[in-house]
Design an enzyme around this catalytic site. Structure first.
Site, PDB file in Angstrom:
ATOM      1  N   CYS A  42       0.710  -1.180   0.106  1.00 47.06           N
ATOM      2  CA  CYS A  42      -0.074   0.111  -0.047  1.00 47.06           C
ATOM      3  C   CYS A  42       0.909   1.182  -0.020  1.00 47.06           C
ATOM      4  O   CYS A  42       2.019   1.244  -0.120  1.00 47.06           O
ATOM      5  CB  CYS A  42      -0.903   0.157   1.200  1.00 47.06           C
ATOM      6  N   SER A  43       0.228   2.393   0.362  1.00 45.63           N
ATOM      7  CA  SER A  43       1.013   3.656   0.232  1.00 45.63           C
ATOM      8  C   SER A  43       2.229   3.694   1.106  1.00 45.63           C
ATOM      9  O   SER A  43       3.344   4.182   0.866  1.00 45.63           O
ATOM     10  CB  SER A  43       0.215   4.993   0.446  1.00 45.63           C
ATOM     11  N   GLY A  45       2.757   1.028   3.436  1.00 44.16           N
ATOM     12  CA  GLY A  45       3.212  -0.379   3.914  1.00 44.16           C
ATOM     13  C   GLY A  45       2.900  -0.877   5.011  1.00 44.16           C
ATOM     14  O   GLY A  45       3.481  -2.062   5.515  1.00 44.16           O
ATOM     15  N   TRP A  46       2.370   0.187   5.945  1.00 42.16           N
ATOM     16  CA  TRP A  46       2.050  -0.411   7.306  1.00 42.16           C
ATOM     17  C   TRP A  46       0.535  -0.819   7.711  1.00 42.16           C
ATOM     18  O   TRP A  46       0.283  -1.417   8.660  1.00 42.16           O
ATOM     19  CB  TRP A  46       2.383   0.697   8.307  1.00 42.16           C
ATOM     20  N   ARG A  48      -2.710  -1.452   4.936  1.00 50.02           N
ATOM     21  CA  ARG A  48      -3.506  -2.288   3.975  1.00 50.02           C
ATOM     22  C   ARG A  48      -2.671  -3.512   3.792  1.00 50.02           C
ATOM     23  O   ARG A  48      -3.260  -4.467   3.748  1.00 50.02           O
ATOM     24  CB  ARG A  48      -3.854  -1.737   2.800  1.00 50.02           C
ATOM     25  N   ARG A  88      -1.823   5.133  15.113  1.00 48.09           N
ATOM     26  CA  ARG A  88      -3.096   4.698  14.547  1.00 48.09           C
ATOM     27  C   ARG A  88      -4.187   4.802  15.573  1.00 48.09           C
ATOM     28  O   ARG A  88      -5.376   5.353  15.462  1.00 48.09           O
ATOM     29  CB  ARG A  88      -3.039   3.473  13.669  1.00 48.09           C
TER      30      ARG A  88
END
Length: 448
Positions: A42-43, A45-46, A48, A88
């Site tokens: 993903c953008s 990498g952590w 999706r 997150r």
């Protein structure tokens, strides 16, 4: 429906969950059915990437659907991979190089926190607050929701239950354990999180060990042989529903019991376990009673054998007593029995002037030919008979009939015996055939 649940629906939560499930099913199908290699990125990498890869692993390998496998999957694809839990979920972060964490046991309540607020310790981010808020995203919560959707579709494939997933998320969001603090493994090692805080996995293992398989974290329907390979949910099964055990437990408690069947099954399993224990206890008691009965039967058989032996001995003694009595009566004696069981023998006497004859031990012949009387003879019966005429005495009749030393003309070849010294071997008072050992072969014992 509460405002929080309506807001959750307006956010498109279920659409995102469906997208993650569909992407993970596509990856698992390419790997299992086509043996293809799939690159997931993903953008950043952590986010999706961890969602899709870990969910695809869960579909492909049944090991990850167990307690140990689920722990390994979270440690590998989320913690070690570098998912920023602090950014997150909005957990406290480290400011500066000094830190101070309070050691806390993992047995407290979910609201307790191992973090002690002191200078230079864990503090919420105050600088650039808008940037920090833009990083908030329930990525990990969304992934656990996807796991609950697979658990709903395949209830026999998972060792853990939906209750385990709810408790797992509560522990993650409560900051109670150090497993999910900080943004990376490097930060956790730098701050000494594992030495200062309790471990979530050890806490769950202790909980399950207390109650065994009856604990609420265990899935009662788990059958490892039913789904021992990959699982590929069809497209119709990828339409997710609201996770009631987690999202509705506070707003709509009645509707959150969507897993009422599981609760009833668990209650029935507990009752079955209790009945099984009662059955085992009853079987043990029955076995003990059976062994006791066998022991009593063996003792009864032994008593019967002893009783039968005693009866036989009594009958034999009675017969011997009757024979002795007849023999004594044949000698003209009278047997008297007293009340205490004693027996006496009275010899019938005749008027004065009668002749007395007594039974004594026969003499023993020495080697030089002389006769010597043995006072220690083993003939133990001595009977005194009183009679006017020896020829009419019963002893004489018995002597004439039974004595082997009598010749045909009536003379006695053992005159020293005096006919009164017959011994009990001839009249049956006591069989003592050892008296014949005193005779010599030269006494004409045998007829020509």
């Amino acid at each position: 429906m509460s405002a929080s649940v309506s807001t959750l629906g307006d956010s498109g939560w279920l659409i995102h969950v469906q997208s993650v499930l569909a992407g993970s099913a596509w990856i698992a199908a390419r790997i299992a059915l086509e043996s293809a290699s799939v690159l997931v990125h993903c953008s950043d990498g952590w986010d999706r990437t961890s969602q899709l890869v870990s969910l695809a692993n869960l579909m492909l390998d049944p090991y990850y659907r167990t307690f140990a496998g689920f722990q390994a999957l979270v440690e590998k694809d989320w913690l070690a991979f570098g998912h920023p839990f602090s950014d997150r979920i909005g957990m406290p972060s480290v400011s500066g190089t000094s830190f101070d964490l309070t050691r806390q046991s993992s047995t407290g309540n979910l609201s307790s926190s191992p973090v002690r607020q002191s200078s230079g310790s864990f503090t919420p981010q105050t600088s650039n607050t808008s940037h920090a808020q833009n990083n908030y995203s329930p990525i990990f919560l969304q992934w656990v929701d996807c796991v609950s959707q697979l658990l709903r579709v395949y209830p026999f494939a998972f060792e853990f239950s939906s209750t385990f997933l709810v408790d797992f998320l509560d522990c993650v969001l409560s900051c109670r354990f150090g497993n999910f603090l900080c943004n990376s493994e490097k930060e956790r090692e730098k701050c000494g999180i594992y030495e200062a805080c309790g471990c979530l996995w050890a806490y769950f293992a202790d909980l399950r060990s207390l109650e065994g398989s009856s604990h609420a974290h265990y899935n009662l329907f788990y059958d490892p042989l039913k789904h021992n390979g990959p699982i590929f949910p069809p497209a119709a099964a990828l339409a997710p529903t609201l996770w009631p055990q987690f999202h509705l437990r506070w707003a709509c408690p009645s509707e959150s019991q969507a897993g009422e069947l599981e609760a009833e099954s668990r209650s029935m399993a507990i009752k079955f376990s209790e009945l099984q224990k009662a059955k085992e206890a009853a079987e043990m008691k029955a076995k003990e009673y059976s062994v006791a009965m066998e022991t009593l039967k063996a003792e009864l058989r032994n008593e019967k054998r002893l009783s039968s032996s005693a009866v036989n001995l009594a009958q034999r003694a009675s017969k011997e007593s009757a024979a002795i009595k007849r023999a004594i009566l044949s000698l003209g004696c009278r047997v008297n029995y007293t009340s205490n069981g004693d027996c006496t023998v009275d010899v019938e006497s005749n008027p004065t002037g009668s002749q007395e004859k007594s039974i004594q031990s026969p003499p023993r012949k020495e080697s030089d030919g002389t006769m010597e009387r043995d006072d220690n003879s083993d003939l133990s019966v001595s009977v005194t008979v009183v009679s006017d005429d020896v020829s009419s005495c019963p002893l004489g009749q018995v002597c004439e009939t039974l004595c082997p030393l009598r010749t045909r003309d009536g003379s006695c070849q053992w005159p020293s015996a005096g006919c009164a010294q017959l011994g009990s071997q001839f009249v049956g008072l006591k069989a003592n055939f050892d008296a014949f050992d005193h005779l010599s072969i030269y006494d004409s014992y045998f007829e020509s």
